[in-house]
Motif scaffolding. Structure first.
Motif, PDB file in Angstrom:
ATOM      1  N   GLY A  47     -40.986 -32.141 -22.971  1.00  0.00           N
ATOM      2  CA  GLY A  47     -40.058 -33.244 -23.158  1.00  0.00           C
ATOM      3  C   GLY A  47     -39.246 -33.169 -24.436  1.00  0.00           C
ATOM      4  N   LYS A  48     -39.276 -32.013 -25.104  1.00  0.00           N
ATOM      5  CA  LYS A  48     -38.523 -31.844 -26.344  1.00  0.00           C
ATOM      6  C   LYS A  48     -37.076 -31.492 -26.021  1.00  0.00           C
ATOM      7  N   LYS A  49     -36.147 -32.102 -26.743  1.00  0.00           N
ATOM      8  CA  LYS A  49     -34.722 -31.845 -26.522  1.00  0.00           C
ATOM      9  C   LYS A  49     -34.346 -30.424 -26.949  1.00  0.00           C
TER      10      LYS A  49
ATOM     11  N   ASP B 217     -33.872 -27.583 -35.747  1.00  0.00           N
ATOM     12  CA  ASP B 217     -33.469 -26.680 -36.821  1.00  0.00           C
ATOM     13  C   ASP B 217     -32.593 -25.549 -36.282  1.00  0.00           C
ATOM     14  N   LYS B 218     -32.899 -25.096 -35.077  1.00  0.00           N
ATOM     15  CA  LYS B 218     -32.163 -23.987 -34.460  1.00  0.00           C
ATOM     16  C   LYS B 218     -31.565 -24.438 -33.127  1.00  0.00           C
TER      17      LYS B 218
ATOM     18  N   ASP C 157     -34.417 -17.524 -35.320  1.00  0.00           N
ATOM     19  CA  ASP C 157     -34.824 -16.419 -36.186  1.00  0.00           C
ATOM     20  C   ASP C 157     -36.282 -16.013 -35.964  1.00  0.00           C
ATOM     21  N   HIS C 158     -36.875 -16.538 -34.900  1.00  0.00           N
ATOM     22  CA  HIS C 158     -38.236 -16.151 -34.547  1.00  0.00           C
ATOM     23  C   HIS C 158     -38.453 -16.460 -33.061  1.00  0.00           C
TER      24      HIS C 158
END
Length: 220
Positions: free
Chosen positions: A59-61, A68-69, A116-117
């Motif tokens: 459920g994360k946007k 952050d990315k 970046d990861h």
């Protein structure tokens, strides 16, 4: 992006049904289009200055200023306009955000800022270095959708600028950087977060067909 494509298809089908005097079918398509538009323009789809990309299984946007990315994605700043979901000030905000955060002298990148990861929730995109391929690269076949959106909003000069940025024959002055023949569309160009920014990648017959056929094929 599936709901955007479905919305565009609903509009096209509505026009066809009206031409065939099938008013009930046309009304069904109109209702379906409105449903998709309401969802895309709700808080679940609009992030304040641009459109969200998706949600993870948790459920994360994805594609939000809260991250952050990959705060913003190119595809969803083009298709809502092409689908007729975004109009007026909201459409302008989406286009302005795409230009501000995604544009570069060699084309619009797919996402910004690049990962970046590795992130297993996102998957393949995060396996590439920043600025390469889906992770912040310039994809030749997706830039035309932003050109179409700009043209639909009456911004012909901006649409042409975007076209010139990926046009192979306009890169003769940077041939040593681009490393692709001036008559060939490549699949992608290394993006602004990559140390080899501006280098074309994966040229050839398949990419020439894709680069030249996708723009008209997606104007509907």
């Amino acid at each position: 992006m599936v709901n955007h494509a479905a919305g565009r298809s609903a509009q096209d089908l509505q026009e066809l049904y009206l031409a065939l005097s099938k008013k009930e079918k046309a009304q069904e398509c109109e209702k379906l289009h409105k449903h998709f538009a309401d969802v895309v323009n709700s808080d679940a789809g609009w992030d304040g200055e641009w459109y969200l990309r998706a949600y993870t299984d948790e459920g994360k946007k994805v594609g939000t200023k809260e991250n952050d990315k990959a705060k913003i994605y190119l595809l969803v700043q083009s298709w809502p306009i092409m689908a007729g979901f975004a109009t007026g000030e909201r459409a302008k905000k989406a286009l302005d955000s795409a230009h501000k955060y995604l544009n570069s002298e060699y084309g619009l990148v797919l996402i910004w800022p690049a990962y970046d990861h590795f992130d297993w929730r996102i998957g393949g995109t995060t396996t590439y270095p920043p600025g390469a391929k889906e992770n912040g690269g310039v994809f030749v076949q997706t830039n035309p959708w932003q050109m179409i959106a700009q043209a639909m909003m009456g911004n012909g000069d901006m649409a042409y600028q975007y076209y010139r940025q990926i046009l192979p024959s306009a890169k003769n002055d940077i041939a040593d950087k681009y490393e692709v023949e001036p008559y060939v569309y490549c699949q992608n160009i290394l993006g602004k977060e990559h140390p080899q920014f501006g280098m074309g990648r994966i040229p050839g017959l398949r990419e020439r067909q894709r680069g030249t056929l996708w723009p008209p094929a997606n104007t509907f």
